[in-house]
Design an enzyme around this catalytic site. Structure first.
Site, mmCIF file in Angstrom:
data_model
loop_
_atom_site.group_PDB
_atom_site.id
_atom_site.type_symbol
_atom_site.label_atom_id
_atom_site.label_comp_id
_atom_site.label_asym_id
_atom_site.label_seq_id
_atom_site.Cartn_x
_atom_site.Cartn_y
_atom_site.Cartn_z
ATOM 1 N N GLU A 440 -3.187 0.020 -7.105
ATOM 2 C CA GLU A 440 -4.193 0.787 -6.374
ATOM 3 C C GLU A 440 -4.559 2.107 -7.046
ATOM 4 O OE1 GLU A 440 -3.851 -1.060 -2.003
ATOM 5 O OE2 GLU A 440 -2.507 0.630 -2.335
ATOM 6 N N GLU A 510 -0.315 -9.419 -3.460
ATOM 7 C CA GLU A 510 0.138 -9.152 -2.093
ATOM 8 C C GLU A 510 -0.617 -10.092 -1.175
ATOM 9 O OE1 GLU A 510 -0.147 -4.959 -1.015
ATOM 10 O OE2 GLU A 510 0.434 -4.394 -3.055
HETATM 11 C C1 GAL Z 1 -1.503 -2.638 -0.159
HETATM 12 C C2 GAL Z 1 -0.658 -1.747 -1.017
HETATM 13 C C3 GAL Z 1 0.760 -1.672 -0.535
HETATM 14 C C4 GAL Z 1 0.786 -1.440 0.948
HETATM 15 C C5 GAL Z 1 0.058 -2.540 1.634
HETATM 16 C C6 GAL Z 1 -0.024 -2.346 3.113
HETATM 17 O O1 GAL Z 1 -2.831 -2.275 -0.243
HETATM 18 O O2 GAL Z 1 -0.669 -2.139 -2.351
HETATM 19 O O3 GAL Z 1 1.400 -0.639 -1.211
HETATM 20 O O4 GAL Z 1 0.142 -0.242 1.220
HETATM 21 O O5 GAL Z 1 -1.252 -2.576 1.196
HETATM 22 O O6 GAL Z 1 1.189 -2.345 3.731
HETATM 23 MG MG MG Z 2 -1.507 2.309 -1.664
#
Ligand code: GAL
Ligand code: MG
Length: 980
Positions: A440, A510
């Site tokens: 990010e 993710e």
């Molecule tokens: C993503 C991010 C993580 C965490 C997650 C939400 O966007 O990379 O670090 O923030 O969302 O829990």
């Molecule tokens: Mg973040």
């Protein structure tokens, strides 16, 4: 005298990534080093240039000061943990940070340098400190380091005297230019988070060792050699040993293209290579490691330096749009993991890391993304040893100021420094299969600079960076070989794989956000992944609920579900799991920090059991009702490490068992085996389960540990109508059933205590707007028709009315309740449609035939086999950190609620239903922010749902699928109630 380290204010200069720090390398100096861990003198200053002169206290090293004395009410919140997701905790623009309010920890201790270190190189290693480290010895400046999750080594040979006693001071500045690129979504802390040590080498030393080992047995060991005295001495050479196999220096290797194998007088480069016959290749399924010792010799043969490495022979490559390990298209069953601990905040011990990885192994995970920084070095050793594929991620996240920083030349050094240091440290780990540039941080020239460095330095692994996909996942950018989106809707992933446009493996960095009661549709994801070439898996967000153990010993009664460290997350009066806001922070992001698949004490959440089943190495299918197809769903090994047992669960309460002989199958093979048990003529619905366990003791599981339990339906239920019999039904003036075991209801329920997904996805707000949380019930009519009683009622929300009919009919031993609810069109997405009632006290045990034993919901029920289950009522409930809907069981065919002191009751729904039995009303849960605020009711609150909304993952990412929504219109269901 002014201190140059303070005068230059390195905490404001992103160009300065270090000063006096030694280059990173892959020679592990931890073994044999002198530990400097323990209690140090400590002072916390308000700013880095504030004078040191106050009273010394003590602080643990490693340790963050933000976790020390967190109960002290007098501590300023700036010295305590603070949780913010994206926003920086201050308004200063990069590279600046608060001038006056910048907590700075000064750690000091004496070091005694052994007298026999005379003539040797003496090096200090600080495992990790955040965010700027300044080093002084006896008041003399020695060095500066940034990059909070990697070690910093400083050569002290010139500033300490063997046999002498010196004062070592480590000053740790909390906020700096570097904080702007360490803006990860977790707690902000300050301090030294990994061990500090002192080590010594001969002046002639191994400056780096690079090991390349491929699955065909080729081994290449490249050594870089330096001498701190200056030019290298004549005649040095290297040798090695790989599990008894001697390695000698390759005299043909001559990078300088000269007679002498040195590139220059100051840098030596040497190579050893061999081919290991019949090599045992490394994969996450078969983590075969070889021990390698590398030795650097003086001309006389004496060993000047040596290093130990564990070697895994394996290949990683991308062919077409597939990521291959040893030529096989693997699945990535991954999780994102932070270095986290509920007592220390950041510092994790060997035992903690091992326990994390053992747990992940037991639940079918095979991959870890080190979100979002290089983890403790031990984690990689354990990943090599236990078998995980690792995406190693650099410590770069500039979330709040991503756009500015990605192209800001002032941060160029930092990007290249952080990425290259990670690669230099971790390049020899077979577990590391992919490098990641960070998280990010938008995408800019700074990323491409770092990517260029990696591509030159290590061509043996793919590189990924989510932010690079600015023009779509097929974008041929420099920074990502993998299409690694986060929280991409499943249909988009499938569409991409089918589009013909896909050029890169698609592995979500993710997905399936595990906040609270979540991870709906995980099974749908895996069904699609396994059915769609081009999809290879992803990394669940995330492993931990980062709840910090916090004392709330203020005399309030503490209910079940308070924090219980290593006590199953259940009871510990006086403590709770703190999340954002619980340390008095003004700015925080609440419970968004609690989004893992395990509780802060590592108790697995129910989703873990589903994951285990989705990852099952053994699959089962019915074959024409004559036999069973058993499949080996692994990539690299047979089934010999597994044992099995058949279990046949019959609706009449019986469970029959038989030993199972697993067929001998190569990876990917299937075999048809006969039905192991004769299906009894009677007994009703029948489910056959193959319970698969480990056949031997493994590094991560003792013999007999359950690995998976695939199941097939052998005989479906035959619906049986409950016929009316003469009898009486009593209802009160409000049309409510009068029953000796019930204290409230049964009434209609359309609401649940909003889950985190419901809240953040906007559903909860809609439900409140519609008034579903406070429906007003009005009886329209109560009519007797023979022995049956029909009650018509209306439930008014703020924007619509639900009509509800209950018909109570006496049946053999009890009462049948036929219900109908008609939801107006505007209630087009409610939490549930069903019945709720409350029981008398004293019922504390639930037995049921249905899915279980763990919690399950319509879109998270893949891992819960149908069978006969029994649990204490208190164990049914899952204490998600912020209280919310929990404890549901999917596909319940019948349940018995009983207790030692009260007659029990039996409920039989007309078809498999979503049921929950807890000690809390939805209102109780919705009103509480932590479990210690909840007071369990004496009786049980029982829900039997005709329809229950899926959980989805809308707290961050897609909601559940339309098929799991509760439609408006007419719903019908019935159930019978009997006393035991
Ligand atoms: C993503 C991010 C993580 C965490 C997650 C939400 O966007 O990379 O670090 O923030 O969302 O829990
Ligand atoms: Mg973040």
């Amino acid at each position: 005298m002014t201190d140059p380290l303070l005068t230059l204010r390195p905490w404001t200069a992103p160009e300065v990534t270090s000063w006096g720090r030694l280059p990173m390398n892959a020679v592990d100096r931890r073994t044999g080093a002198h530990s400097l861990d323990g209690d140090w003198r400590f002072q916390l200053l308000s700013a880095p240039d504030a004078p040191v002169g106050g009273a010394w206290s003590t602080a643990a090293v490693p340790g963050v000061w933000t976790m020390q004395n967190t109960d002290d009410p007098l501590r300023s919140t700036v010295d305590l943990p603070q949780y913010l997701n994206i926003r920086m905790p201050y308004t200063e623009f990069p590279p600046l940070s608060p001038v006056d309010d910048n907590p700075t920890g000064v750690y000091e201790r004496e070091i005694d340098v052994p007298a026999d270190w005379t003539g040797r190189r003496i090096v200090l290693q600080v495992g990790a400190a955040e965010s700027v480290l300044l080093v002084h010895v006896d008041g003399r400046p020695v060095g500066v380091s940034k990059d909070s999750h990697l070690a910093a080594d400083f050569d002290l040979s010139d500033v300490v005297r063997p046999g002498g006693r010196h004062t070592l001071r480590l000053t740790v500045v909390k906020w700096s230019d570097a904080s702007h690129i360490e803006d990860q979504d977790h707690w902000w802390h300050g301090g030294i988070t990994r061990s500090v040590l002192l080590y010594t080498t001969d002046p002639l030393h191994l400056a780096d060792v690079t090991v390349r080992a491929s699955r065909d047995g080729e081994l290449r060991v490249d050594c870089r050699v330096r001498d701190t005295g200056g030019a290298l001495p004549e005649g040095w050479y290297v040798s090695g040993e790989l599990d008894g196999l001697e390695l000698t220096q390759d005299t043909g290797f001559d990078r300088a293209n000269a007679e002498d194998e040195r590139v220059s007088a100051f840098l030596g480069e040497a190579r050893m290579q061999t081919r290991v016959p019949e090599v045992r290749a490394w994969t996450a399924e078969t983590p075969e490691l070889y021990g390698l010792t590398v030795r650097l010799h003086h001309a006389d043969g004496g060993v000047a330096d040596s290093s130990r490495h564990r070697v895994g022979f394996r290949d990683v490559e991308i062919v077409g749009r597939d990521l291959l390990v040893n030529g096989e298209r693997i699945y990535i069953r991954g999780v994102n993991r932070h270095d986290f601990h509920p007592l220390t905040g950041r510092t994790v011990s060997y035992d903690d890391m091992r326990a994390d990885l053992v747990l992940l192994k037991r639940f079918g995970f095979n991959a870890i993304r080190t979100a979002h920084y290089p983890n403790d070095p031990t984690l990689y050793d354990l990943a090599d040893e236990l078998g995980f594929y690792v995406v190693d991620e650099a410590d770069i996240e500039s979330h709040d100021h991503a756009h500015e920083i990605a192209d800001d030349p002032r941060y160029l050094n930092a990007f290249v420094d952080r990425v290259s240091r990670m690669v230099l440290r971790d390049k020899n780990h077979p577990s590391v299969i992919i490098w990641s540039l960070g998280n990010e941080s938008d995408y800019g020239a700074n990323h491409d600079a770092a990517a260029g460095w990696v591509r030159r330095h290590d061509a043996t692994r793919p590189l990924q960076y989510e932010g690079a996909a600015k023009r779509g996942w097929a974008d041929p950018d420099l920074a990502s070989d993998i299409a690694c989106p986060m929280y991409a809707p499943l249909e988009d992933c499938v569409a991409h794989a089918l589009s013909g446009e896909q050029t890169k493996p698609l592995i979500q960095c993710e997905y399936s956000h595990a906040m609270g009661n979540s991870n709906g549709t995980l099974a749908d994801h895996w069904a699609a992944i396994e059915a769609t070439p081009g999809l290879q898996g992803g990394f669940i967000w995330e492993f931990w609920d980062h709840g910090i153990l916090q004392s709330v010993n203020d005399g309030r009664p503490v209910g079940r579900g308070g924090a219980g460290l290593y006590d199953n997350g259940v009871t510990a009066p006086g403590y709770r799991w703190a999340y954002g806001g619980d340390f008095g922070e003004k700015d925080h992001d609440g419970a968004f920090i609690a989004d893992g698949v395990v509780f802060p004490d590592r108790t697995p959440k129910p989703v873990m059991f589903e994951h285990r089943e989705l990852a099952a190495p053994v699959r089962l299918e019915l074959f024409r009702h004559e036999g069973l197809v058993v499949a080996n769903h692994q990539h690299f090994r047979g089934l010999q490490w597994l044992a099995g047992e058949w279990r046949l669960a019959l609706a009449d309460g019986r469970t029959l068992t038989a030993p199972a002989e697993l067929p001998s199958l190569l990876p990917g093979e299937t075999a048809v085996v006969p039905l192991p048990l004769a299906l009894p003529e009677d007994g009703g619905e029948a489910w056959l389960t193959l319970r698969v366990t480990t056949a031997e003791d493994l590094a991560w599981a003792p013999r007999g540990t359950e690995v998976c339990a695939p199941q097939v339906l052998l005989r479906a239920a035959v619906p049986a109508e409950e016929l009316p019999v003469p009898g009486t039904v009593e209802v009160d003036a409000d049309g409510l059933l009068v029953h000796p075991l019930l204290t409230a209801g049964p009434v209609l329920s359309l609401w649940r205590a909003p889950t985190d997904n419901d809240e953040l996805g906007g559903m909860a707000l809609r439900w409140r707007t519609w008034g579903l949380d406070a429906l007003v019930r009005k009886v329209v009519s109560v009519r007797r028709d023979g022995d049956a009683v029909t009650v018509l009622a209306e439930y008014a929300g703020t924007t619509g009315v639900v009509r509800h009919r209950q018909v109570f009919t006496p049946v053999e031993g009890g009462i049948r309740v036929d219900e109908l609810a008609e939801l107006p069109e505007e209630f087009d997405d409610v939490a549930r449609v069903g019945t709720v009632f409350e029981t008398v006290a004293g019922l504390d045990r639930l037995e049921w035939f249905g899915q279980g034993p763990w919690e399950s919901y319509p879109d998270r029920s893949g891992g819960a086999p149908v069978g006969h289950h029994t649990l204490a009522v208190d164990e049914l409930f899952t204490p998600y950190l912020r209280p919310q809907e929990s404890g549901g069981r999917h596909g319940v065919r019948r349940f018995v609620l009983s207790g030692p002191d009260a007659p029990g009751l039996v409920v039989t729904p007309d078809e498999p239903r979503q049921v929950s039995v807890t000690r809390y009303r939805a209102d109780d849960l919705a009103a509480a922010a932590h479990h210690d605020e909840l007071v369990p009711r004496a009786g049980c609150v029982v829900h039997v749902d005709a329809a229950h909304r899926g959980l989805g993952t809308a707290s961050c990412g897609p909601d559940t699928f339309p098929s799991y929504l509760v439609a408006p219109g007419v719903h019908r269901w019935s159930w019978t109630l009997r006393a035991l």
